[in-house]
Design a protein around this motif. Structure first.
Motif, PDB file in Angstrom:
ATOM      1  N   THR A  58       0.834  -1.196   0.000  1.00  0.00           N
ATOM      2  CA  THR A  58       0.000   0.000   0.000  1.00  0.00           C
ATOM      3  C   THR A  58       0.871   1.249   0.000  1.00  0.00           C
ATOM      4  N   ARG A  59       0.526   2.200  -0.847  1.00  0.00           N
ATOM      5  CA  ARG A  59       1.199   3.500  -0.871  1.00  0.00           C
ATOM      6  C   ARG A  59       0.132   4.592  -0.805  1.00  0.00           C
ATOM      7  N   LEU A  60       0.472   5.687  -0.152  1.00  0.00           N
ATOM      8  CA  LEU A  60      -0.423   6.828  -0.059  1.00  0.00           C
ATOM      9  C   LEU A  60       0.205   8.012  -0.777  1.00  0.00           C
ATOM     10  N   VAL A  61      -0.601   8.702  -1.556  1.00  0.00           N
ATOM     11  CA  VAL A  61      -0.138   9.894  -2.269  1.00  0.00           C
ATOM     12  C   VAL A  61      -1.067  11.038  -1.918  1.00  0.00           C
ATOM     13  N   THR A  85      -9.262  18.576  -4.820  1.00  0.00           N
ATOM     14  CA  THR A  85     -10.200  19.182  -5.780  1.00  0.00           C
ATOM     15  C   THR A  85     -10.146  18.409  -7.088  1.00  0.00           C
ATOM     16  N   GLY A  86     -11.064  18.693  -7.985  1.00  0.00           N
ATOM     17  CA  GLY A  86     -11.069  18.036  -9.282  1.00  0.00           C
ATOM     18  C   GLY A  86     -11.870  16.752  -9.272  1.00  0.00           C
ATOM     19  N   ASP A  87     -11.868  16.095 -10.408  1.00  0.00           N
ATOM     20  CA  ASP A  87     -12.625  14.863 -10.613  1.00  0.00           C
ATOM     21  C   ASP A  87     -11.832  13.689 -10.037  1.00  0.00           C
ATOM     22  N   THR A  88     -12.312  13.127  -8.938  1.00  0.00           N
ATOM     23  CA  THR A  88     -11.570  12.065  -8.264  1.00  0.00           C
ATOM     24  C   THR A  88     -11.504  10.790  -9.100  1.00  0.00           C
ATOM     25  N   GLU A  89     -12.561  10.525  -9.872  1.00  0.00           N
ATOM     26  CA  GLU A  89     -12.558   9.306 -10.676  1.00  0.00           C
ATOM     27  C   GLU A  89     -11.519   9.402 -11.797  1.00  0.00           C
ATOM     28  N   LYS A  90     -11.414  10.582 -12.412  1.00  0.00           N
ATOM     29  CA  LYS A  90     -10.405  10.761 -13.461  1.00  0.00           C
ATOM     30  C   LYS A  90      -8.995  10.674 -12.877  1.00  0.00           C
ATOM     31  N   LEU A  91      -8.826  11.227 -11.662  1.00  0.00           N
ATOM     32  CA  LEU A  91      -7.516  11.151 -11.012  1.00  0.00           C
ATOM     33  C   LEU A  91      -7.160   9.697 -10.707  1.00  0.00           C
ATOM     34  N   ALA A  92      -8.138   8.943 -10.213  1.00  0.00           N
ATOM     35  CA  ALA A  92      -7.892   7.535  -9.938  1.00  0.00           C
ATOM     36  C   ALA A  92      -7.506   6.786 -11.201  1.00  0.00           C
ATOM     37  N   GLU A  93      -8.173   7.125 -12.313  1.00  0.00           N
ATOM     38  CA  GLU A  93      -7.859   6.467 -13.576  1.00  0.00           C
ATOM     39  C   GLU A  93      -6.440   6.813 -14.031  1.00  0.00           C
ATOM     40  N   ARG A  94      -6.021   8.075 -13.861  1.00  0.00           N
ATOM     41  CA  ARG A  94      -4.652   8.448 -14.222  1.00  0.00           C
ATOM     42  C   ARG A  94      -3.636   7.694 -13.357  1.00  0.00           C
ATOM     43  N   PRO A 120       3.143   3.242 -13.870  1.00  0.00           N
ATOM     44  CA  PRO A 120       3.818   1.935 -13.781  1.00  0.00           C
ATOM     45  C   PRO A 120       3.796   1.369 -12.366  1.00  0.00           C
ATOM     46  N   GLY A 121       3.395   0.091 -12.255  1.00  0.00           N
ATOM     47  CA  GLY A 121       3.399  -0.606 -10.972  1.00  0.00           C
ATOM     48  C   GLY A 121       2.137  -0.468 -10.164  1.00  0.00           C
ATOM     49  N   VAL A 122       1.199   0.404 -10.570  1.00  0.00           N
ATOM     50  CA  VAL A 122      -0.031   0.610  -9.795  1.00  0.00           C
ATOM     51  C   VAL A 122      -1.091  -0.394 -10.242  1.00  0.00           C
ATOM     52  N   ALA A 123      -1.568  -1.193  -9.289  1.00  0.00           N
ATOM     53  CA  ALA A 123      -2.602  -2.183  -9.599  1.00  0.00           C
ATOM     54  C   ALA A 123      -3.986  -1.722  -9.172  1.00  0.00           C
ATOM     55  N   GLU A 124      -4.055  -0.844  -8.173  1.00  0.00           N
ATOM     56  CA  GLU A 124      -5.338  -0.371  -7.654  1.00  0.00           C
ATOM     57  C   GLU A 124      -5.156   1.063  -7.174  1.00  0.00           C
ATOM     58  N   ALA A 125      -6.134   1.906  -7.440  1.00  0.00           N
ATOM     59  CA  ALA A 125      -6.074   3.292  -6.990  1.00  0.00           C
ATOM     60  C   ALA A 125      -7.470   3.753  -6.601  1.00  0.00           C
ATOM     61  N   VAL A 126      -7.592   4.284  -5.386  1.00  0.00           N
ATOM     62  CA  VAL A 126      -8.849   4.847  -4.900  1.00  0.00           C
ATOM     63  C   VAL A 126      -8.538   6.209  -4.311  1.00  0.00           C
ATOM     64  N   VAL A 127      -9.297   7.213  -4.702  1.00  0.00           N
ATOM     65  CA  VAL A 127      -9.075   8.583  -4.245  1.00  0.00           C
ATOM     66  C   VAL A 127     -10.175   8.975  -3.266  1.00  0.00           C
ATOM     67  N   ILE A 128      -9.782   9.468  -2.092  1.00  0.00           N
ATOM     68  CA  ILE A 128     -10.726   9.958  -1.089  1.00  0.00           C
ATOM     69  C   ILE A 128     -10.504  11.459  -0.959  1.00  0.00           C
ATOM     70  N   ALA A 129     -11.394  12.246  -1.584  1.00  0.00           N
ATOM     71  CA  ALA A 129     -11.191  13.693  -1.679  1.00  0.00           C
ATOM     72  C   ALA A 129     -11.152  14.351  -0.303  1.00  0.00           C
ATOM     73  N   GLU A 130     -12.070  13.936   0.620  1.00  0.00           N
ATOM     74  CA  GLU A 130     -12.137  14.601   1.924  1.00  0.00           C
ATOM     75  C   GLU A 130     -10.887  14.360   2.771  1.00  0.00           C
ATOM     76  N   GLU A 131     -10.183  13.262   2.504  1.00  0.00           N
ATOM     77  CA  GLU A 131      -8.933  12.993   3.219  1.00  0.00           C
ATOM     78  C   GLU A 131      -7.719  13.562   2.483  1.00  0.00           C
ATOM     79  N   LYS A 132      -7.943  14.026   1.249  1.00  0.00           N
ATOM     80  CA  LYS A 132      -6.864  14.529   0.399  1.00  0.00           C
ATOM     81  C   LYS A 132      -5.764  13.483   0.210  1.00  0.00           C
ATOM     82  N   LEU A 133      -6.216  12.243  -0.014  1.00  0.00           N
ATOM     83  CA  LEU A 133      -5.281  11.134  -0.188  1.00  0.00           C
ATOM     84  C   LEU A 133      -5.749  10.215  -1.311  1.00  0.00           C
ATOM     85  N   ALA A 134      -4.775   9.649  -2.008  1.00  0.00           N
ATOM     86  CA  ALA A 134      -5.020   8.553  -2.938  1.00  0.00           C
ATOM     87  C   ALA A 134      -4.391   7.302  -2.346  1.00  0.00           C
TER      88      ALA A 134
END
Length: 449
Positions: free
Chosen positions: A392-395, A400-409, A414-428
């Motif tokens: 697990t890594r946190l970024v 702000t912005g579209d969280t779903e598009k950010l998750a898709e980016r 490279p190396g990312v298998a899963e990405a979930v963005v939580i806007a209120e925590e300001k973390l991916a």
């Protein structure tokens, strides 16, 4: 880690270790001591040894959740106060039932999850894994030191003296918490370090995580049950009283560590985790069968103990890593919380059923029960999926912005298998293959328009 983070990791590891040191020191000497207590039977001795695991297992997650509201240090101090009261009751009691009450209160001070939450409060996302590893290593070292130190301490101050020592260590833990651990700016929930109630259903329905939960349950059930009868076997076979048995435990644990290090390298570096896991469980099952059949045969007893502790240490180091690899990105803390609770419930069940087996059919029955548990675990391990070797890594993001598009980016990094963005925590939250993961690319992805 910077100076503040290193201080936080070191002091909180010390808080963890002073509590665990006392709890583990009692293991190799308690069964012999408890036989002289009023009301003691094989069953009640097992109950007294293991029951702290019940209160700890049930309260571990609630303590962490409450600390979000009332503060980490307040809950740690409360936990140590309960631990001190329980230690004093156990030290003063001449009855097995008084010791049971004391052990329940010792376990009720379930501060482990709170300590980990405070580690998360005091470290950055980039360095949190290192800080958690520091605490994890401390737990393993505390166990090995305690198993050797317990008999030595018992010879000097008696087992009741070890309970008094636990009370003193409780005050030490409070002092470290109040005067040495840094004060966090705020206590917030951390999905990577704490249980999140909304994620419990997902974790409890995951068959791969449940296999690992059963694994830590079985590991500590076998350990607790075995310590009900091993001290007496060492006395009868080698003429060593419980106070002198550190002479056996020290070389056994040293050899087990020598075996553990290359096994962990093979599992992690060369990615043979499942093979190492299955081999370690099989070794422990064989060790329990040998203990069942060997009786007072010195060679069989010593070899079996060495094999058991080698497997134990390999599993103790591997299972938390497997939980991290297996848990969904948003559920790492929840999966770890359930895993930790399973460990303590295993301690309780090992004491209760180990004591019952000992009462019904003597030493061989305890080892037979432990071997049966190991074989069930072996069946579950053989049929598990190959681990993903993801961490697990946190970024941090700007929120702000579209969280779903950010998750898709982020999923394209490279190396990312899963990405979930939580806007209120300001973390991916990312699940990544560390061999291929590009941290700079992930950060760049969060800054893209």
């Amino acid at each position: 880690m910077d100076k503040q983070e290193s201080r936080a990791a070191g002091t909180l590891a010390a808080v963890f270790s002073v509590r665990l040191l006392g709890l583990f020191m009692i293991y190799p000497v308690f069964a012999d001591y408890a036989q002289g207590l009023q009301g003691a039977t094989a069953y009640t001795i097992g109950l007294a040894l293991g029951i702290y695991g019940l209160s700890q297992g049930l309260l571990q997650i609630p303590f962490g959740l409450i600390s979000d509201r009332v503060g980490r240090k307040s809950m740690i101090v409360l936990g140590f106060v309960l631990f001190i009261i329980g230690s004093v009751i156990a030290a003063l009691s001449g009855s097995i039932w008084g010791v049971v009450v004391g052990r329940v209160l010792q376990g009720a001070g379930a501060v482990g999850s709170v300590i980990l939450a405070l580690v998360a409060d005091l470290t950055s996302e980039d360095n949190r894994t290192k800080a958690m590893a520091t605490v994890g290593i401390t737990i393993g070292v505390a166990f090995m030191v305690a198993v050797v130190a317990g008999p030595i301490a018992a010879s000097l101050i008696g087992v009741s003296g070890i309970f008094w020592l636990m009370a003193v260590l409780g005050f030490v833990g409070i002092a470290i918490t109040l005067f040495m651990v840094p004060q966090p700016e705020a206590s917030v929930s951390h999905r990577d370090a704490q249980a999140v109630p909304a994620m419990l259903g997902r974790v409890l329905k995951d068959p791969e995580l449940l296999r690992l939960d059963f694994g830590i349950f079985a590991l500590h059930a076998m350990l607790t049950a075995s310590f009900l009868v091993v001290p007496d076997l060492l006395d009868r076979s080698l003429g060593l009283t419980a106070h002198n048995q550190w002479i056996v435990y020290l070389p056994v644990l040293v050899v087990s560590v020598v075996v553990m290090v290359p096994a962990i390298i093979v599992a992690e570096k060369y990615r043979h985790m499942k093979g190492v896991l299955v081999a370690a469980i099989a070794a422990m099952a064989v060790a329990e069968i040998v203990l069942m059949l060997a009786g007072t045969n010195v060679a069989g007893l010593l070899i079996a103990l060495t094999v058991f502790f080698a497997g134990f240490n390999v599993m103790e180091a591997s299972l938390p890593s497997l939980v991290t690899k297996t848990a969904p990105a948003l559920a790492k803390g929840t999966a770890s919380g359930v895993y930790s609770s399973s460990q303590f419930i295993g301690i309780f069940m090992g004491g209760v059923f180990g004591g019952w087996a000992h009462k019904v059919a003597g030493d061989p029955a305890v080892f037979a029960l432990s071997a049966a548990v190991a074989l069930v675990w072996l069946g579950l391990a053989v049929t598990m999926r190959q681990p993903s070797y993801l961490s697990t890594r946190l970024v941090r993001i700007d929120g702000t912005g579209d969280t779903e598009k950010l998750a898709e980016r982020l999923r394209q990094v490279p190396g990312v298998a899963e990405a979930v963005v939580i806007a209120e925590e300001k973390l991916a939250y990312l699940k990544v293959d560390s061999r291929a993961y590009d941290q700079e690319a992930a950060v760049s992805a969060t800054q893209a328009a």
